[in-house]
Design an enzyme around this catalytic site. Sequence first.
Site, PDB file in Angstrom:
ATOM      1  N   SER A 131       0.907  -1.102   0.249  1.00  0.00           N
ATOM      2  CA  SER A 131      -0.032  -0.002   0.091  1.00  0.00           C
ATOM      3  C   SER A 131       0.709   1.061   0.132  1.00  0.00           C
ATOM      4  O   SER A 131       1.713   1.392   0.881  1.00  0.00           O
ATOM      5  CB  SER A 131      -1.010  -0.035   1.226  1.00  0.00           C
ATOM      6  N   GLY A 132       0.697   2.217  -0.858  1.00  0.00           N
ATOM      7  CA  GLY A 132       1.584   3.506  -1.126  1.00  0.00           C
ATOM      8  C   GLY A 132       2.646   3.401  -1.812  1.00  0.00           C
ATOM      9  O   GLY A 132       3.453   4.341  -1.981  1.00  0.00           O
ATOM     10  N   THR A 136      -1.644   2.437  -8.178  1.00  0.00           N
ATOM     11  CA  THR A 136      -2.444   3.175  -8.915  1.00  0.00           C
ATOM     12  C   THR A 136      -1.952   4.462  -9.775  1.00  0.00           C
ATOM     13  O   THR A 136      -2.335   4.636 -11.130  1.00  0.00           O
ATOM     14  CB  THR A 136      -3.426   3.628  -7.798  1.00  0.00           C
ATOM     15  N   ASN A 181      -1.291   5.342   3.120  1.00  0.00           N
ATOM     16  CA  ASN A 181      -1.520   6.145   1.766  1.00  0.00           C
ATOM     17  C   ASN A 181      -2.743   7.045   1.925  1.00  0.00           C
ATOM     18  O   ASN A 181      -3.877   6.820   2.056  1.00  0.00           O
ATOM     19  CB  ASN A 181      -1.508   4.864   0.829  1.00  0.00           C
ATOM     20  N   SER A 184      -5.642   5.407  -0.798  1.00  0.00           N
ATOM     21  CA  SER A 184      -5.475   4.307  -0.787  1.00  0.00           C
ATOM     22  C   SER A 184      -6.674   3.503  -1.504  1.00  0.00           C
ATOM     23  O   SER A 184      -7.579   3.916  -1.297  1.00  0.00           O
ATOM     24  CB  SER A 184      -5.181   3.476   0.455  1.00  0.00           C
ATOM     25  N   SER A 185      -6.454   2.614  -2.478  1.00  0.00           N
ATOM     26  CA  SER A 185      -7.415   1.972  -3.104  1.00  0.00           C
ATOM     27  C   SER A 185      -8.036   0.867  -2.165  1.00  0.00           C
ATOM     28  O   SER A 185      -7.200  -0.050  -1.625  1.00  0.00           O
ATOM     29  CB  SER A 185      -6.900   1.251  -4.454  1.00  0.00           C
ATOM     30  N   GLY A 409      -2.262  -3.660  -2.252  1.00  0.00           N
ATOM     31  CA  GLY A 409      -0.916  -4.495  -1.994  1.00  0.00           C
ATOM     32  C   GLY A 409      -1.126  -5.352  -0.655  1.00  0.00           C
ATOM     33  O   GLY A 409      -2.071  -4.994   0.109  1.00  0.00           O
ATOM     34  N   GLU A 411      -0.680  -6.121   3.023  1.00  0.00           N
ATOM     35  CA  GLU A 411      -0.876  -5.201   4.075  1.00  0.00           C
ATOM     36  C   GLU A 411      -0.928  -5.784   5.441  1.00  0.00           C
ATOM     37  O   GLU A 411      -1.290  -6.675   5.741  1.00  0.00           O
ATOM     38  CB  GLU A 411      -2.291  -4.785   4.027  1.00  0.00           C
TER      39      GLU A 411
HETATM   40  N1  LIG Z   1       5.411   8.082 -10.001  1.00  0.00           N
HETATM   41  C1  LIG Z   1       4.827   8.780  -8.994  1.00  0.00           C
HETATM   42  N2  LIG Z   1       5.227   9.943  -9.215  1.00  0.00           N
HETATM   43  C2  LIG Z   1       4.832  11.020  -7.996  1.00  0.00           C
HETATM   44  N3  LIG Z   1       4.351  10.566  -6.903  1.00  0.00           N
HETATM   45  C3  LIG Z   1       3.909   9.254  -6.926  1.00  0.00           C
HETATM   46  C4  LIG Z   1       4.196   8.447  -8.120  1.00  0.00           C
HETATM   47  N4  LIG Z   1       3.873   7.087  -7.739  1.00  0.00           N
HETATM   48  C5  LIG Z   1       3.074   7.366  -6.378  1.00  0.00           C
HETATM   49  N5  LIG Z   1       3.233   8.802  -5.975  1.00  0.00           N
HETATM   50  C6  LIG Z   1       2.653   9.140  -4.758  1.00  0.00           C
HETATM   51  O1  LIG Z   1       2.286   8.078  -3.908  1.00  0.00           O
HETATM   52  C7  LIG Z   1       0.952   8.266  -3.472  1.00  0.00           C
HETATM   53  C8  LIG Z   1       0.537   6.737  -3.302  1.00  0.00           C
HETATM   54  O2  LIG Z   1       0.725   6.303  -4.621  1.00  0.00           O
HETATM   55  P1  LIG Z   1      -0.570   5.010  -4.983  1.00  0.00           P
HETATM   56  O3  LIG Z   1      -1.967   5.627  -4.802  1.00  0.00           O
HETATM   57  O4  LIG Z   1      -0.345   4.686  -6.432  1.00  0.00           O
HETATM   58  O5  LIG Z   1      -0.169   3.785  -4.320  1.00  0.00           O
HETATM   59  P2  LIG Z   1      -0.925   2.389  -4.396  1.00  0.00           P
HETATM   60  O6  LIG Z   1       0.208   1.271  -4.395  1.00  0.00           O
HETATM   61  O7  LIG Z   1      -2.099   2.357  -5.252  1.00  0.00           O
HETATM   62  O8  LIG Z   1      -1.558   2.046  -2.660  1.00  0.00           O
HETATM   63  P3  LIG Z   1      -2.754   1.369  -2.389  1.00  0.00           P
HETATM   64  O9  LIG Z   1      -2.459  -0.120  -2.332  1.00  0.00           O
HETATM   65  O10 LIG Z   1      -2.741   1.827  -0.830  1.00  0.00           O
HETATM   66  O11 LIG Z   1      -3.816   1.465  -3.212  1.00  0.00           O
HETATM   67  C9  LIG Z   1       0.291   9.074  -4.618  1.00  0.00           C
HETATM   68  O12 LIG Z   1      -0.769   9.431  -4.183  1.00  0.00           O
HETATM   69  C10 LIG Z   1       1.498  10.006  -4.985  1.00  0.00           C
HETATM   70  O13 LIG Z   1       1.233  10.916  -4.323  1.00  0.00           O
HETATM   71 MG   LIG Z   2      -3.829   1.891  -5.053  1.00  0.00          MG
END
Ligand SMILES: Nc1ncnc2c1ncn2[C@@H]1O[C@H](COP(=O)(O)OP(=O)(O)OP(=O)(O)O)[C@@H](O)[C@H]1O
Ligand SMILES: [Mg+2]
Length: 1021
Positions: A131-132, A136, A181, A184-185, A409, A411
């Site tokens: 997560s984070g 996404t 996050n 977070s999805s 992811g 967790e």
């Molecule tokens: N390539 C990137 N460039 C800039 N910031 C990023 C990038 N990837 C992620 N982030 C930052 O990290 C945060 C978390 O990323 P994201 O929501 O994609 O995580 P995730 O893996 O989908 O987590 P979850 O499993 O909780 O959904 C985003 O809101 C953004 O602020």
């Molecule tokens: Mg996500």
Amino acid sequence: MFYFLSLWPFKHFRVVASEGVRAMMESALTARDRVGVQDFVLLENYTSEAAFIENLRKRFKENLIYTYIGSVLVSVNPYKDLEIYNKNHMERYRGVNFYEVSPHIYAVADNSYRSMRTERKDQCILISGESGAGKTEASKKILQYYAITCPASEHVQTIKDRLLQSNPVLEAFGNAKTLRNDNSSRFGKYMDIQFDFKGAPVGGHIINYLLEKSRVVHQNHGERNFHIFYQLIEGGEEDLLRRLGLERNPQQYHYLVKGNCPKVSSINDRSDWKVVRKALTVIGFNDDEVEELLNIIASVLHLGNVQYGGEEGSACITSDTQIKYLARLLGVNGAVLTEALTHKKITAKGEELMSPLNMDQASSARDALSKAVYGRTFTWLVNKINFSLANKDESNKNYSVIGLLDIYGFEVFQNNSFEQFCINYCNEKLQQLFIELTLKSEQEEYEAEGITWEPVQYFNNKIICDLVEEKFKGIISILDEECLRPGDASDLTFLEKLEDTVGGHPHFVTHKLADGKTRKVMGRDEFRLQHYAGDVNYNVNGFLDKNNDLLFRNLKEVMCMSENNILTQCFDKEELSDKKRPETAATQFKTSLAKLMEILMSKEPSYVRCIKPNDSKQAGRFDEVLIRHQVKYLGLMENLRVRRAGFAYRRRYEVFLQRYKSLCPETWPNWHGKLSDGVSTLVKHLGYKPEEYKMGRSKIFIRFPKTLFATEDALETRKHGLATKLQAGWKGYSQKSKYQKLRAIAIQAWWRGILARRRAKRRRQAADTIRRFIKGFINRHKERCPENEYFLDYVRYSFLTNLRKNLPKNVLDKSWPTPPAALTEVGQLTVFMELHMEQKMIASEIFKDKKDNYPQSVSKLFLNTRLSKPDLSSFWAQYAVTVTKYDRKGYKARTRQLLLTANSAIIVEEGKLKQRIDYGALKGISVSSLSDGLFVLHVPSDDNKQKGDVILQSEHVIETLTKIAICADKINNINISQGSIQFTVGQGKEGVIDFTAGSELLVTKAKNGHLSVTAPRLNSR
Ligand SMILES: Nc1ncnc2c1ncn2[C@@H]1O[C@H](COP(=O)(O)OP(=O)(O)OP(=O)(O)O)[C@@H](O)[C@H]1O
Ligand SMILES: [Mg+2]
């Protein structure tokens, strides 16, 4: 440090001249790419985790967040905006070989896209990480890449917009701020993007997995409910809030205060609201539907504020304000709802009775209703989006697919419940798939290339998957059994059952079964699973309820009576008469995951492994302990070992030869024999030992990175040598200039004399010209004669020059400068020029910046016939040209004439009609983006008159296609393909033409049965 696989340096030199700024960026990038290796397979010390992490760290510090392990992309969340996602970057990765440019998410996207088009195999991109970690964000970047770079018509643009806009809507309803996050999805998402034969996205479909519904009624400290609640309250217009009975203050709602975190600095609910509201419209929601959707969201907040009081044993609702709003918003009867929220319907001896609920039961019933309403509305929303994304073109159902998986992811929290159990089980399944597919594909590649495979030891997590999902014996089966059995089943009896059944499993522990040390960190109501990614203690409290996911029957009945159109779709009356017990939540999840695995297995996978650099969401912080843990559980070291067990590096013969040919006199500047012989000659010249490499069928495999490093060093030296030669040349040139300067002084005197003589001559000529001009002016109205010849030529010249400067800006602008009266001849010329210009404008619209040989065509006149000996048949044609026709099976080349008439394109052989394609039957035209002259006329495969699509080649391809586009009215139907073109052979069979850039034009039949076309690069793009 080494920066191999980065950028082709020569390519960059070419770019410098044309695009200064971009080139500067790129060369800066090249320099930065010297930090660390771009592909972990090139790490000398590849078994060392420390070296692996050091490479990640070095790159991360330089904002190089992407690194490959072979074809797997490792991505580290930068937690800041990097300037690497603009259109220029997209262009850089478009149609370019994976390894020619630095690692990027766009390279993965482009590679999948090209594989889909060339191999006609459905693709999927699996994005994993905790997560984070950035899953996404990565999936959004991929979607944006396709939206910008894929060809588009008006209809396709709508689909692209909808695909993009589905994200903010789903995130508003399915994402929330958690401790890990801020966005977070809280649901899993698999999205198919469907592409037509031209490579344009024509539709999409989303499958959602297990939304974390419990969040609707409860949030841990520091967390929030789903974004949409806050967005509505903060951003909703006054009028809207009044209608919904809401106040602009999240603190007023019990469901929003549990986590004590109404505001988050990184989130702007008000502006997000605007984005979501607009996105709903793009997706196709009308105002009434939006209102009904928001009625539901508001009613969940009102439900949360329903408070109970009353006597022991029978709860009653203390205030009826909420009920009034609920009755209106949900479109139900208030009294019936009140009763359903305080009573339970029981059937005793065939009679239905209402039994009062106590306070706890009533609160649970209310929360169950909120969760059910929200959860089902979310599924409805996904269906609605799917309807809007559906490819409505019945004639075009034969599409290829790229799937994107962005799922929650792995967790681990302080307190882990049923949801974490499901999420982590899902990650076990994905890891299992990853192991199977990466090992399998590696093995397959060696097999295909005829290379012996050396197996590698790795941890296979199948044992954990079985522990969770095995029929009768697995944890889910045991949980279901406890949920379904009569008697006093509880969460604790479930735990006991687990101990009895799977107690001996090496990956399962409870407090009772644990050793002293583990006992200290485990509660008595917990079980521990030793996941591939680490140990997690799950608290069994709530497992049975969450798995049952029950909603009292009378609450269901109330919802079935709702007048809200969305709710009537969510609560189907048939459900009430269905006596069968619904499947439990865990079993539903297990079944949907099994289906997901099937979907993924049927596609060609690409992997993006996301890593989170720190727990504080901070830019620039590289927490080694955290990262090491992720590297471990993502299995990256194993992945690398597997990749390296065989050969560290493999490259297609042509790519390898192209890069290193300058290192061997026999292969430089060009090798004319078989590619594999060229590579053999080259590596022998370089002194490769037999154990260092193997020659496959189409690729060279190099076992050790050091071999490659040495080759790369040699290349650097060679380039240096070439530069020295150039320098020597330059020095010689400058010495010569110095000498000439000295000599110049001596000859200056003589030179001055010459100049003076020339000036005198020019003066004489000027006087002559003026005299001739005046004579011409006097005789200007006479027939052309020696006296006025010069003057008329001059007038014509100056009119045309003026015309060139004042050309109309577009095709519709007919305001041409009037020719002088004396120049009727020029007047006629402008009609020709006008037509010609129109055609040139159309050619520009179709091909500019899209086809490599377009610039070369600009200065050439378009003609109406290119036949040197026009025969009778061509007299009535609007355009005639000699073409080469390739037959669809053996690709035999035959010379033909292509004639364009008013209604059809006709292929003729020496005056004999061979084939006629009516323009109405011409579905589209495909051509490559390179400099070759091949193109395909697509005809419907069910047209009996046609034997399939027609493959032709014209020396004047831009002219020919422009003429076809105009005659057949197909200006918008020319598809310019990046890598390959598919065509139908007839009877439903298909063929492929592959296009690659090379040194010269070559059209051959490849071993894989495709027609292979190599075309020289004329313009650097
Ligand atoms: N390539 C990137 N460039 C800039 N910031 C990023 C990038 N990837 C992620 N982030 C930052 O990290 C945060 C978390 O990323 P994201 O929501 O994609 O995580 P995730 O893996 O989908 O987590 P979850 O499993 O909780 O959904 C985003 O809101 C953004 O602020
Ligand atoms: Mg996500």
